[in-house]
Design a protein around this motif. Structure first.
Motif, mmCIF file in Angstrom:
data_model
loop_
_atom_site.group_PDB
_atom_site.id
_atom_site.type_symbol
_atom_site.label_atom_id
_atom_site.label_comp_id
_atom_site.label_asym_id
_atom_site.label_seq_id
_atom_site.Cartn_x
_atom_site.Cartn_y
_atom_site.Cartn_z
ATOM 1 N N SER A 77 0.867 -1.177 0.000
ATOM 2 C CA SER A 77 0.000 0.000 0.000
ATOM 3 C C SER A 77 0.901 1.223 0.000
ATOM 4 O O SER A 77 1.547 1.536 1.009
ATOM 5 C CB SER A 77 -0.916 -0.025 1.220
ATOM 6 N N TRP A 78 0.966 1.908 -1.133
ATOM 7 C CA TRP A 78 1.920 3.009 -1.317
ATOM 8 C C TRP A 78 1.475 4.268 -0.572
ATOM 9 O O TRP A 78 0.314 4.667 -0.635
ATOM 10 C CB TRP A 78 2.071 3.289 -2.816
ATOM 11 N N SER B 149 5.024 3.604 3.307
ATOM 12 C CA SER B 149 4.224 2.579 2.632
ATOM 13 C C SER B 149 4.248 1.301 3.462
ATOM 14 O O SER B 149 5.151 1.075 4.265
ATOM 15 C CB SER B 149 4.776 2.302 1.228
ATOM 16 N N CYS C 70 9.234 4.830 -0.687
ATOM 17 C CA CYS C 70 8.997 4.246 -2.011
ATOM 18 C C CYS C 70 8.624 5.354 -2.990
ATOM 19 O O CYS C 70 7.804 6.219 -2.674
ATOM 20 C CB CYS C 70 7.887 3.208 -1.941
ATOM 21 N N SER D 166 7.223 4.958 -6.028
ATOM 22 C CA SER D 166 6.068 4.660 -6.864
ATOM 23 C C SER D 166 5.363 3.425 -6.322
ATOM 24 O O SER D 166 5.889 2.735 -5.429
ATOM 25 C CB SER D 166 6.498 4.416 -8.317
ATOM 26 N N THR D 167 4.202 3.140 -6.867
ATOM 27 C CA THR D 167 3.471 1.939 -6.476
ATOM 28 C C THR D 167 4.285 0.687 -6.786
ATOM 29 O O THR D 167 4.374 -0.240 -5.965
ATOM 30 C CB THR D 167 2.124 1.873 -7.211
ATOM 31 N N HIS E 150 7.479 0.435 -7.022
ATOM 32 C CA HIS E 150 8.605 0.367 -6.082
ATOM 33 C C HIS E 150 8.166 -0.305 -4.781
ATOM 34 O O HIS E 150 8.856 -1.189 -4.248
ATOM 35 C CB HIS E 150 9.127 1.776 -5.810
ATOM 36 N N ALA E 151 7.004 0.109 -4.256
ATOM 37 C CA ALA E 151 6.483 -0.479 -3.018
ATOM 38 C C ALA E 151 6.181 -1.966 -3.197
ATOM 39 O O ALA E 151 6.502 -2.790 -2.331
ATOM 40 C CB ALA E 151 5.228 0.268 -2.575
ATOM 41 N N GLU E 152 5.573 -2.324 -4.316
ATOM 42 C CA GLU E 152 5.236 -3.720 -4.565
ATOM 43 C C GLU E 152 6.492 -4.583 -4.663
ATOM 44 O O GLU E 152 6.537 -5.709 -4.155
ATOM 45 C CB GLU E 152 4.420 -3.846 -5.861
#
Length: 362
Positions: free
Chosen positions: A193-194, A202, A233, A235-236, A238-240
């Motif tokens: 969850s970004w 995140s 993070c 970006s999304t 990056h977080a994932e």
């Protein structure tokens, strides 16, 4: 005959396929130690009730412990959902979801009462943590969010903690059901969850379970993870990817452990991921100009994918079973996720979901 022994201080739980081997171990213990009590068929272990299911599986629950939490702590009735005797009313707390209301205001705890509230929160978090570690694998995200704010609590922190404990009391008999109809191959679901936390942080979450033999069959999770990431993070994706990288390290430990138990893993460990861009990254050998900041993470994931340790697969958001480890879900969604998490309902396996076209948006 192989035997597995679980130890907790001076309590032992012995599991094996031969009753004679268990008796031999019992005799050996009696020779060395005095006053060794023995139960031929254990019904509980350190407060966890063990129930054999009709299909030959096992259910783990803590009804005695969970049902007394609110009474022992004397939770106030303004939280609702219980009567003056501590009994569940007609509308029990079915999820930890807490909504303060449109006109509610978050107020810091005054300094003169801060230590008392902190001490009370420590006890409440400790009680809930014991439930999480033993049977209540669905509360990882909600409990972690409470624990992160108890050093500087507000009225919302207290209400969330009370709500969580009332939820545990209202669902005291709930717990994971481990079906015998599973393979010896683990599978993982990973989510992130970004910038969903304070200070633009995140959250990463994942859960592991043994893959069901029937693609739609139930299989309770045996390991869950929900924590705020230490690094920012960008970006999304990056977080994932940070969440997947964290999960890969746990998968390596689990595969090594299964190998020691005599079940070497012959196939890559399935990882369910609902972000199309991240799945594209994991399978691509190219690195675009806009994704060079992710180079180290991507190399880690791609190498494990290429070497056959993992297989990152796109899953639909509705079957992303790690969703509850990164977000506070509303009751309807929470209950569906909980049923799959605890093995009381099956979930369509990710391999059977239609793959969305990921393209190359990176």
């Amino acid at each position: 005959s192989d035997q597995t022994v679980l130890a907790h201080v001076d309590d032992l739980l012995i599991m094996g396929t031969s009753s004679e081997a268990n008796k031999t171990l019992h005799t050996t213990l009696l020779r060395k130690y005095q006053k060794v009590s023995w139960e031929e068929q254990s019904e509980s272990f350190v407060g966890t009730q063990i129930t054999r299911t009709s299909e030959g599986g096992y259910k783990l629950s803590m009804p005695g412990y969970c049902s007394t939490i609110t009474r022992d702590l004397g939770l106030p009735l303004h939280v609702g959902d219980v009567d003056s005797k501590g009994k569940v009313m007609s509308h029990p707390v079915l999820s930890p979801w807490y909504h303060p209301g449109a006109h509610a205001t978050e107020v810091p705890i005054p300094d003169w009462d801060l230590e008392r509230i902190r001490d009370r929160l420590r006890i409440m978090v400790g009680r809930a943590q014991w439930c999480l570690e033993n049977t209540r694998l669905e509360i990882a995200n909600d409990l972690n969010k409470i624990a992160r704010t108890m050093h500087k609590p507000t009225n919302f922190t207290v209400r969330r903690a009370e709500r969580l404990l009332l939820y545990l009391m209202s669902t005291a008999s709930d717990g994971p059901i481990y079906s015998p109809h599973v393979s010896e191959t683990p599978e993982a679901y990973v989510d992130a969850s970004w910038i969903s936390e304070e200070h633009t942080d995140s959250r990463a979450g994942y859960c592991l379970r043994l893959a069901p033999l029937d693609k739609d069959g139930p299989s309770a999770a045996y390991l869950v993870f929900s924590k705020v990431m230490k690094k920012v993070c960008l970006s999304t994706e990056h977080a994932e990817m940070m969440a997947i990288s964290e999960c890969i390290r746990e998968i390596i430990r689990q595969r090594n452990f299964l190998h020691e138990l005599g079940s070497p893993q012959q196939v890559p460990t399935f990882i369910g991921e609902d972000n199309s861009g991240t799945v594209t990254y994991a399978h691509s050998e190219k690195l675009g100009d806009r994704s060079k900041h992710l180079h180290v993470l991507m190399r880690h994931i791609r190498e494990e994918q290429r070497d056959g340790l993992i297989d990152v697969v796109k899953v639909h958001t509705t079957v992303q079973w790690a969703d509850m480890d990164t977000k506070t879900l509303e009751p309807e969604v929470y209950l569906r996720q909980k049923a799959v998490r605890l093995g009381t309902a099956g979930g369509l396996q990710s391999q059977d979901q239609p793959l969305e076209k990921s393209g190359n948006a990176l």
